[in-house]
Design a protein around this motif. Structure first.
Motif: not given
Ligand code: C2E
Ligand code: MG
Ligand code: MG
Ligand code: MG
Length: 286
Positions: A143-147, A159-176
């Motif tokens: 029960h950790i508040p995401p923020h 820089i590794e340009d792994f295609p999933g990186t941006h998406q993954l960071l955005s999903q984490l951001d959306t979770m808070g």
């Protein structure tokens, strides 16, 4: 035949390399066992507000209690964890442990309900295809508040340009969940990354902080880095604060948080708890 100097040099180099390779293999074998034998543990280093010394966050840092070598610092084994892929199960354990510890502090310490926990992530963990799951699971389990969870990544990930990186960071951001760019300034520092990824915080590398009191140019550079962070509305954290002049310089130039041996070293939970009960670290203030 008498060996030439170069032959000898090669022979010594080979011997040295052999020893290094053997040592690596030995360490690798031991690392495989370390997780199941529970030889890993976390220490935590406070991040304090430069204005009043309040403890705002704690960065979890991995240690390995080796059966014969004693406590091994991460610089000596994290690269091996990454090469062997062991960083994925170890990383999951780190996320779980850090959140479990956060829950204990949130439950037992009054006035610490906004406390944040920061966890370092290796680029390799982003290729595991269940990093998001791991974070979600830990948040739910404890029960950790995401923020109140911050994930630290370095430029090498971007820089590794792994295609999933941006998406993954955005999903984490959306979770808070908060994302911090660690060791800022040491990598390629393509400034475009700063606005292309959903960062909440910028951690200015210790190598810049340590220039305070040095040349005017290096101080100007440090000031400029803080200003870039603030212009992009990032929380700016100075790493490796050791002295009062460093602390004062960063406070005077609008940096938000400070972390460093001059405030508190990374410590096991019991000692952190004592600091949290006080709530403030004022050693470099006044
Ligand atoms: P980092 O994330 O930049 O962590 C800060 C490092 O600077 C820590 O070293 C900390 O002990 C050290 N430090 C803090 N204040 C000072 C200071 O005032 N002076 C000096 N000289 N050093 C200071 P540590 O714990 O040895 O960790 C080194 C690196 O290993 C970390 O750098 C991080 O990149 C990596 N690491 C540590 N724990 C983890 C982990 O759980 N997962 C992953 N993926 N990497 C980790
Ligand atoms: Mg870090
Ligand atoms: Mg760092
Ligand atoms: Mg570092």
């Amino acid at each position: 035949r008498a060996r030439s100097q170069t032959d000898l040099a090669y022979a010594f180099a080979d011997a040295a390399t052999d020893a290094q390779v053997r040592e690596q293999i030995q360490l690798e074998t031991e690392l495989h066992r370390a997780l199941e034998r529970e030889e890993f543990f976390l220490v935590f280093q406070p991040q304090v507000a430069l204005t009043d010394g309040r403890i705002v966050g704690l960065e979890a840092l991995l240690r390995w209690n080796h059966p014969t070598r004693g406590v091994v610092p991460p610089g000596q084994f994290i690269p091996l964890l990454e090469e062997t892929g062991l960083i994925i199960p170890a990383g999951e354990w780190i996320i779980d442990q850090a959140c479990a510890q956060a829950r204990v502090w949130l439950d037992t310490l009054p006035g610490q309900s906004a406390l944040r926990i920061a966890i370092n992530l290796s680029p390799r963990q982003f290729q595991s295809n269940n990093l998001l799951e791991q974070v979600k699971n830990a948040i739910k389990r404890y029960h950790i508040p995401p923020h109140q969870l911050e994930l630290e990544v370095t430029e090498s990930l971007l820089i590794e340009d792994f295609p999933g990186t941006h998406q993954l960071l955005s999903q984490l951001d959306t979770m808070g969940v908060r994302i911090a760019l660690d060791d800022f300034g040491t990598g390629y520092s393509a400034l475009t990354y700063l606005q292309a990824f959903p960062f909440h915080a910028m951690k200015v590398d210790r190598s810049f902080v340590s220039t305070v009191g040095g040349s005017r140019k290096s101080e100007a550079l440090l000031r400029a880095i803080v200003q870039i962070g603030k212009s992009l509305e990032l929380e700016v954290v100075a790493e490796g604060i050791e002295t009062k002049p460093q602390f004062d310089f960063l406070r005077n130039h609008g940096c938000d948080l400070a972390q460093g041996f001059g405030l508190a070293k990374p410590q096991p939970p019991a000692e952190i708890e004592a600091l949290l009960k006080n709530g403030y670290i004022k050693t470099l203030l006044s």
